[in-house]
Design an enzyme around this catalytic site. Structure first.
Site, short mmCIF file in Angstrom:
data_model
loop_
_atom_site.label_atom_id
_atom_site.label_comp_id
_atom_site.label_asym_id
_atom_site.label_seq_id
_atom_site.Cartn_x
_atom_site.Cartn_y
_atom_site.Cartn_z
N ALA A 100 0.81 -1.24 0.00
CA ALA A 100 0.00 0.00 0.00
C ALA A 100 0.83 1.28 0.00
O ALA A 100 0.26 2.38 0.02
CB ALA A 100 -1.01 0.03 1.15
N ALA A 101 2.16 1.16 -0.07
CA ALA A 101 2.98 2.38 -0.17
C ALA A 101 2.63 3.13 -1.46
O ALA A 101 2.49 4.35 -1.47
CB ALA A 101 4.46 2.03 -0.13
N GLY A 102 2.43 2.35 -2.54
CA GLY A 102 2.06 2.98 -3.81
C GLY A 102 0.68 3.62 -3.73
O GLY A 102 0.42 4.66 -4.35
N ASP A 103 -0.21 3.02 -2.97
CA ASP A 103 -1.57 3.58 -2.82
C ASP A 103 -1.52 4.90 -2.04
O ASP A 103 -2.22 5.86 -2.37
CB ASP A 103 -2.48 2.58 -2.11
CG ASP A 103 -2.58 1.27 -2.89
OD1 ASP A 103 -2.50 1.31 -4.13
OD2 ASP A 103 -2.71 0.20 -2.25
O1 RIB Z 1 -1.65 -2.10 -3.26
C1 RIB Z 1 -1.74 -3.00 -2.20
C2 RIB Z 1 -2.95 -3.85 -2.35
O2 RIB Z 1 -2.81 -4.69 -3.47
C3 RIB Z 1 -3.20 -4.77 -1.19
O3 RIB Z 1 -3.92 -4.18 -0.14
C4 RIB Z 1 -3.89 -5.96 -1.84
O4 RIB Z 1 -5.23 -6.07 -1.50
C5 RIB Z 1 -3.70 -5.77 -3.33
O5 RIB Z 1 -4.84 -5.36 -3.95
#
Ligand code: RIB
Length: 313
Positions: A254-257
């Site tokens: 989730a760093a990219g998110d």
């Molecule tokens: O970007 C991270 C996410 O990728 C995770 O939370 C996982 O669910 C996948 O979708």
């Protein structure tokens, strides 16, 4: 610059239940491998970005799909407790809630397998139903963990209404150029960029060259996530590299998110694109210092304090 609280982002994307373990290595085919530290987290690229946008103090609506199961209930409750509008989250009676199986390795890298399941039940008609919020948003963000025609519909509606469109190009998969061209900003990591272009990407030079191929095919702006090498802006005007923050990686999930969400909020509130990327770099770095997808996403205050501390040495 506009206040973050006045920015409104619609995220059209995926939500998953993340099953996370620590492993010494990948299992070989046919092997049963003992792993440890089993933990469960709310995740999914779209939902992570929606939560990250909320933590950046912007308003957010999430358009997505989960199953009619306990896990779907759990994920929706989590989004609502972050203040996210879930009016447009569909419950699929045919598919289970999406799940991601995540292995964390001692070197700080991860490895993810995902069954998007109910995320694939999201349709263009579901997005059309959310037209009103899309037309009221400042920015629309989408990901490739939902059907491509869903992304296309979301961005078509957003562009017709003159809104900023940001595509987080994960997970790695092919995406037609006509959909990529609907995004004001396409933001892949190296693996995702390789899938989008069919080029081998490893390191800054090949990443820049591949990104330039996207520009040549009509993409406006590429914001590359380079992981431990920071990020890179590639536009027809030139290329700029943004060095990484040095951190102790606990879990890169989730760093990219966090990066995409922070970038979108800052850019939508009127920051220069370079400043939005610097801020996003800090948000992404902070997310990698904590375990889990959504629990690791930093607040605006945390990002600002981190940046101030790093500038102060
Ligand atoms: O970007 C991270 C996410 O990728 C995770 O939370 C996982 O669910 C996948 O979708």
């Amino acid at each position: 610059m506009g206040r973050a609280q006045e920015v409104y982002v619609v995220v059209v994307g995926s939500s998953n239940f993340d099953i996370v373990v620590r492993a010494e290595r990948l299992p070989k085919e046919g092997e049963s491998l003992l792993v440890k530290n089993l933990q469960f987290f709310p995740g999914g690229k779209g939902a992570n970005q929606a939560v990250a946008v909320a933590r950046m103090e912007a308003k957010v609506s999430f358009v997505g799909a989960v199953g009619q199961d306990m896990i779907g209930d759990f994920l929706i409750r989590g989004l609502e407790s972050s203040g996210i509008d879930t009016t447009w989250v569909k419950r699929s009676s045919e598919r289970a809630t999406g799940c991601a199986f995540i292995m964390l390795f001692p070197n700080g890298n991860n490895c993810i397998t995902v069954d998007p399941a109910a995320n694939l039940a999201l349709t263009p008609a579901d997005v059309e139903r959310a037209r009103e919020v899309i037309e009221h948003a400042d920015a629309v963000v989408s990901v490739l963990e939902v059907p491509i025609d869903v992304v296309e519909t979301a961005f078509s509606l957003a562009r017709k209404a003159g809104k900023l469109t940001v595509l987080d190009a994960g997970p790695p998969r092919h995406c037609p150029m006509e959909v990529l061209r609907l995004a004001d900003v396409v933001s892949p990591n190296e693996t995702e960029l390789a899938h989008l272009t069919g080029e081998e990407v490893s390191g800054r030079v090949s990443a820049r060259e591949a990104a330039e191929k996207l520009l040549a095919r009509g993409v406006r702006t590429v914001v590359l996530k380079l992981g431990s090498d920071g990020s890179m802006l590639v536009t027809p005007k030139g290329t700029m590299h943004f060095p990484p923050y040095k951190i102790e990686v606990v879990d890169p999930t989730a760093a990219g998110d966090a990066f995409t969400a922070a970038f979108t909020v800052e850019y939508a509130r009127g920051a220069m694109i370079e400043d939005a990327i610097r801020f996003a770099n800090a948000a992404g770095a902070l997310a990698a210092t904590k375990l889990g997808a959504q629990p690791s996403l930093p607040t605006r205050q945390e990002v600002e304090a981190f940046v101030a501390q790093r500038i102060g040495g």
